[in-house]
Design a protein around this motif. Structure first.
Motif, PDB file in Angstrom:
ATOM      1  N   LYS A  20      -5.918  -0.187  -8.877  1.00  0.00           N
ATOM      2  CA  LYS A  20      -5.390  -0.821  -7.659  1.00  0.00           C
ATOM      3  C   LYS A  20      -4.338  -1.869  -8.006  1.00  0.00           C
ATOM      4  N   ASN A  21      -4.644  -2.729  -8.962  1.00  0.00           N
ATOM      5  CA  ASN A  21      -3.702  -3.775  -9.363  1.00  0.00           C
ATOM      6  C   ASN A  21      -2.442  -3.184  -9.998  1.00  0.00           C
ATOM      7  N   GLU A  74       0.827  -1.203   0.000  1.00  0.00           N
ATOM      8  CA  GLU A  74       0.000   0.000   0.000  1.00  0.00           C
ATOM      9  C   GLU A  74       0.860   1.251   0.000  1.00  0.00           C
ATOM     10  N   ASP A 102     -10.147   9.754  -4.339  1.00  0.00           N
ATOM     11  CA  ASP A 102      -9.336   8.573  -4.063  1.00  0.00           C
ATOM     12  C   ASP A 102      -7.889   8.694  -4.517  1.00  0.00           C
ATOM     13  N   TYR A 103      -7.660   9.488  -5.563  1.00  0.00           N
ATOM     14  CA  TYR A 103      -6.327   9.576  -6.144  1.00  0.00           C
ATOM     15  C   TYR A 103      -5.941  11.033  -6.374  1.00  0.00           C
ATOM     16  N   ARG A 109     -11.306   1.121 -11.176  1.00  0.00           N
ATOM     17  CA  ARG A 109     -10.715   1.176  -9.827  1.00  0.00           C
ATOM     18  C   ARG A 109      -9.881  -0.077  -9.542  1.00  0.00           C
ATOM     19  N   THR A 110     -10.412  -1.226  -9.931  1.00  0.00           N
ATOM     20  CA  THR A 110      -9.686  -2.486  -9.721  1.00  0.00           C
ATOM     21  C   THR A 110      -8.396  -2.501 -10.536  1.00  0.00           C
ATOM     22  N   GLU A 119      -0.245  -1.820  -7.318  1.00  0.00           N
ATOM     23  CA  GLU A 119       0.451  -2.897  -6.594  1.00  0.00           C
ATOM     24  C   GLU A 119       1.714  -3.317  -7.343  1.00  0.00           C
TER      25      GLU A 119
END
Length: 157
Positions: free
Chosen positions: A121-122, A2, A31-32, A117-118, A125
């Motif tokens: 996020k990926n 994170e 969020d960003y 969003r997914t 990571e």
């Protein structure tokens, strides 16, 4: 992996359509940390002054395609994860995106918020893991140098 709790994922979104830029910012600004550019040239200017984690670009733009933009910035800005967004299904663009632009993911317009969003996020990571890998590799190289120095000293004594 994170980001720091107070640190938001930094995203550059490049699109030649102002309404797409504003819709993206309105959807994701909480969020960003969002940087917007209406052209590849403006995208390069943002990259010169801001550190970004992810780059999302439209494929079809007037001066440069998204793939051309991504390919052109790799030498100077190799670390951000790249995402290509397009309203058209063009298999050659997909192939070029992967081969030339080192694109992590290819998305179609209109984007679906939860899916995007997914993907973000990926992608982050992967970015964070690469950054951590660089830190660990650097620490390992430093430790190796210190061990070699100590070994040489012991051999000389």
């Amino acid at each position: 992996m994170e980001n720091q709790p107070d640190e938001k994922i930094r995203i550059l979104y490049v699109d030649d359509e102002e309404n797409n830029l504003q819709a993206f910012k309105a959807t994701f600004r909480r969020d960003y940390k969002i940087f917007l550019a209406i052209s590849a040239k403006e995208g390069e200017e943002v990259l010169a002054r801001e550190e970004v984690d992810l780059i999302i670009t439209d494929q079809r733009m007037p001066e440069k395609t998204g793939v051309e933009f991504l390919e052109s910035i790799i030498p100077k800005y190799p670390k951000p994860i790249r995402l290509l967004l397009t309203g058209y299904t063009d298999i050659q663009a997909v192939i070029d995106a992967i081969n030339k632009g080192q694109v992590y993911h290819y998305l179609t317009k209109p984007w679906e918020e939860d899916y995007l969003r997914t993907v973000i996020k990926n992608a982050f990571e992967v970015f964070a893991l690469r950054r951590e890998n660089e830190k660990l590799t650097s620490s390992l190289l430093k430790a190796n140098e210190q061990l070699e120095f100590l070994l040489r000293q012991n051999l000389l004594s």
